[in-house]
Design an enzyme around this catalytic site. Structure first.
Site, short mmCIF file in Angstrom:
data_model
loop_
_atom_site.label_atom_id
_atom_site.label_comp_id
_atom_site.label_asym_id
_atom_site.label_seq_id
_atom_site.Cartn_x
_atom_site.Cartn_y
_atom_site.Cartn_z
N GLU A 1 53.92 6.21 35.94
CA GLU A 1 54.98 7.23 35.64
C GLU A 1 56.29 6.60 36.38
O GLU A 1 56.19 6.49 37.56
CB GLU A 1 54.71 8.51 35.79
CG GLU A 1 55.74 9.46 35.29
CD GLU A 1 55.68 10.91 35.65
OE1 GLU A 1 54.39 11.38 36.07
OE2 GLU A 1 56.64 11.77 35.35
N ARG B 1 40.50 7.73 43.98
CA ARG B 1 41.89 7.51 44.54
C ARG B 1 41.64 6.82 46.08
O ARG B 1 40.92 7.02 46.57
CB ARG B 1 42.80 8.66 44.90
CG ARG B 1 42.89 9.44 43.53
CD ARG B 1 43.93 10.72 44.35
NE ARG B 1 45.32 10.43 44.28
CZ ARG B 1 46.12 10.29 43.37
NH1 ARG B 1 45.77 10.34 42.05
NH2 ARG B 1 47.53 9.99 43.60
N LYS C 1 53.90 10.39 45.22
CA LYS C 1 55.17 9.84 45.10
C LYS C 1 56.15 11.39 45.74
O LYS C 1 57.33 11.16 45.92
CB LYS C 1 55.31 9.58 43.62
CG LYS C 1 54.98 8.13 43.49
CD LYS C 1 55.15 7.80 42.01
CE LYS C 1 54.16 8.00 41.26
NZ LYS C 1 54.36 7.51 40.04
P1 ATP Z 1 51.24 9.98 42.79
O1 ATP Z 1 50.29 11.17 42.66
O2 ATP Z 1 51.26 9.24 44.07
O3 ATP Z 1 52.60 10.37 42.24
P2 ATP Z 1 50.36 9.35 40.14
O4 ATP Z 1 48.97 9.27 39.83
O5 ATP Z 1 51.30 10.64 39.60
O6 ATP Z 1 50.70 8.98 41.60
P3 ATP Z 1 51.21 7.13 38.15
O7 ATP Z 1 52.54 6.69 38.22
O8 ATP Z 1 50.62 8.34 37.12
O9 ATP Z 1 51.29 8.14 39.66
O10 ATP Z 1 49.88 6.48 38.25
C1 ATP Z 1 49.58 5.31 37.69
C2 ATP Z 1 48.22 4.89 38.00
O11 ATP Z 1 47.79 4.45 39.32
C3 ATP Z 1 47.36 5.89 37.43
O12 ATP Z 1 46.33 5.07 36.64
C4 ATP Z 1 46.81 6.61 38.76
O13 ATP Z 1 45.51 7.03 38.58
C5 ATP Z 1 46.75 5.36 39.56
N1 ATP Z 1 46.87 5.76 40.90
C6 ATP Z 1 47.85 6.56 41.32
N2 ATP Z 1 47.77 6.91 42.60
C7 ATP Z 1 46.57 6.29 43.01
C8 ATP Z 1 45.76 5.90 44.42
N3 ATP Z 1 46.05 6.85 45.41
N4 ATP Z 1 44.68 5.39 44.46
C9 ATP Z 1 44.44 4.73 43.27
N5 ATP Z 1 44.83 4.91 42.04
C10 ATP Z 1 46.01 5.63 41.82
MG MG Z 2 51.26 11.09 37.67
#
Ligand code: ATP
Ligand code: MG
Length: 556
Positions: free
Chosen positions: A35, A261, A271
């Site tokens: 995102e 994760r 984020k």
């Molecule tokens: P955050 O919670 O840090 O904002 P998010 O999951 O909302 O992260 P996205 O931009 O939606 O962030 O994530 C893009 C991809 O990266 C998704 O498939 C998500 O599952 C993966 N991802 C995000 N954080 C992690 C992590 N700590 N470890 C492994 N994969 C991750």
């Molecule tokens: Mg997200």
């Protein structure tokens, strides 16, 4: 690209192998779906290495798709930084960058299809009522009074939603699934909400935006994704993922698989939290070298190879765990130990005067750039009567353990001569300012003839020919292993996470350093020229990592 023997192997590749063996799939298509509401962090690197790594290993394809359904939080700056970071890590997506918003028209069409099938309805309950009607894990939800509105009416309402005839929060489109399901996400999830927001890709075309659960599975299906890999918190959502795909007219049936994760000690990863650090100026930006962002690691001096190696070492499982920072640090240390040329830098200088060395003489020494890699060649290092050494490398008196410069004792200057300290000057506070020495001219590349082999080797630079530099020493951003678990994580920032040394002196060859280029400063650690503030005119070096793990438990 990779050899078969180099392939990662984990529970996901086992599933892929089985799908290929059974003929369920003949080729593999993955995607990385960030995102664009922040910069990528090291957790994303895990997902990137997994998705792009699988595509590489199986001669498949991996898309980069921006999951852009929350226009208010998203920004084109993030869209650009994410692309840059993925490429820097060494990966290239298949074809053009994709956006969920590319599919808004089709998503709208599928929503209409669900309404026509009696599987979605426009709900006029208030957001509070929706929450109340949803029930809890212990208590089943109850049906909205709008659940049984006729198909025709629902079509009209949905069209009016799209046309901007309803206010934000006045109504939403929901799937008609099961208000008593033990999975909360199946209790008539919201598919579309009204939002009068400008979108970075679609402008003002839409005032309704689809929700993640509706968008993600359909985007996967449109792109022909075979294995949709996401993190464990989406485990339950797999039910709604499958329900939507089953109930719309689309050929492809992607499957979702969840992995744990990445959590890292001494940092935060969400984020939202990273954004707080930036917004409150607790760091200098998303690319502050203390941030766990890709841009931060890059500026700090991490190499793409070291981050990929780290992701390989931590592996992919369904088990929740937290990785020690040392795992990441040893990956970069090992990489830089092999690749980084050596150089000398004195971070906290005091002067050395070699009294028996001719006054105007400057000698050019040739010093190897790397102890084990001949191909890195050598460089010229000027030697003269006046030098700088580290303040901590001289003591008037010391016991045998201290293998550096001591009054009346000899030490070797790296790549140069053996010197002996004779006396020193001090300032009013008793700090040593200058050490007077003699040198033995017969000790270049050999031991003294009297057989007294000096115990220690210290680094140095020529006073006259060395260059001033600023050195930024970075340490962990937080003082506790799990800052996210604190009531207020901004209260446990490590006050020594950045120490700036502004009087450092470096050997002249470092004027050629390019931004992000790594060096091992002898006896100090790995450093790179800062990619924002550093230049040939103003040398600013960031410490990437020390030579050994100073955080390792005592006893090592
Ligand atoms: P955050 O919670 O840090 O904002 P998010 O999951 O909302 O992260 P996205 O931009 O939606 O962030 O994530 C893009 C991809 O990266 C998704 O498939 C998500 O599952 C993966 N991802 C995000 N954080 C992690 C992590 N700590 N470890 C492994 N994969 C991750
Ligand atoms: Mg997200």
């Amino acid at each position: 690209m990779s050899e078969t023997s180099n392939r990662a192997s984990n529970f996901i590749t086992n599933i892929i192998d089985a799908d290929l063996d059974s003929g369920k799939h003949t080729s593999i298509q993955t995607r990385f779906p960030p995102e664009p509401n922040g910069y990528l962090h090291i957790g994303h690197a895990k997902s990137i290495c997994l998705n792009f790594g699988i595509a590489n290993d199986y001669q498949g394809k991996c898309n980069l798709r921006f999951d852009d359904t929350n226009p208010e939080k998203e920004d084109i700056d993030y869209v650009n930084s994410i692309q840059k970071d993925v490429q820097w890590l060494g990966f290239q997506w298949d074809g053009d960058v994709r956006y969920s918003s590319d599919y808004f028209d089709r998503l709208y069409g599928y929503a209409v299809e669900l309404i026509e099938k009696g599987l979605a309805y426009v709900d006029f309950l208030t957001p509070d009522e929706i929450r109340e009607y949803r029930g809890t894990l212990q208590k089943p939800g109850k049906n909205s009074p709008y659940r049984d509105t006729s198909v025709d009416e629902n079509l009209t309402h949905f069209e009016k939603m799209k046309n901007g005839e309803y206010k934000e929060g006045e109504c939403c489109l929901r799937a008609k699934v099961d208000m008593a399901s033990s999975f909360m996400c199946m209790r008539d999830p919201v598919l579309y909400r009204v939002k009068f927001a400008h979108h970075h890709q679609t402008g003002d075309k839409w005032c309704i935006y689809p929700m993640y659960d509706f968008t993600h599975c359909i985007s996967d299906a449109i792109e022909g994704i075979t294995h949709s890999l996401c993190t464990l918190e989406f485990q339950d959502n797999r039910r709604i993922y499958d329900w939507i795909i089953e109930n719309i007219s689309i050929e492809c049936t992607p499957r979702q698989y969840e992995f744990s994760r990445l959590n890292l000690e001494y940092t935060v990863m969400s984020k939202r939290k990273l954004n707080t650090l930036v917004e409150q100026n607790l760091v200098s930006g998303w690319d502050d070298p203390r941030m766990p962002t890709i841009a931060g690691f890059r500026r700090r001096g991490y190499t793409p190879a070291s981050i990929r190696e780290f992701c390989k070492r931590i592996g992919v499982t369904k088990m929740d765990n937290t990785i020690e920072m040392g795992v990441l640090e040893s990956a970069v240390r090992e990489d830089l130990n092999e690749s980084a040329p050596r150089a000398m830098a004195v971070l906290d200088p005091i002067k050395v005067v070699i009294e028996n060395y001719p006054e105007a003489q400057v000698e050019t020494l040739n010093i190897k750039n790397h102890p084990n890699d001949e191909s890195q060649g050598s460089r010229e290092v000027p030697f003269s009567r006046e030098l700088y050494i580290e303040a901590e490398d001289f003591r008037e008196e010391a016991n045998k353990k201290y293998k550096r410069l001591v009054l009346d004792k000899a030490v070797r200057l790296r790549g140069a001569y053996v010197i002996t300290a004779t006396r020193c000057d001090k300032d009013d506070e008793g700090n040593v300012t200058t050490v007077y020495c003699t040198y033995d001219p017969n000790t270049l590349g050999k031991n003294p003839e009297d057989g007294t082999k000096p115990k220690g080797v210290i680094h140095w630079v020529s006073a006259e020919q060395s260059l001033p530099a600023e050195i930024r020493l970075y340490d962990r951003l937080f003082t506790v292993p799990n800052p996210g678990g604190e009531e207020d994580f901004t209260k446990v920032i490590n006050p020594e996470s950045l120490v700036v040394l502004s009087n450092a002196r470096v050997e002249p060859y470092l004027a050629q350093a390019k931004p992000e280029q790594a060096f091992q400063f002898e006896r100090q650690g790995y450093f790179c020229l800062d990619n924002k503030d550093g230049s040939a005119d103003k040398l600013v070096f960031n410490r990437t990592v020390g030579l050994r793990d100073t955080w390792a438990k005592i006893g090592d």
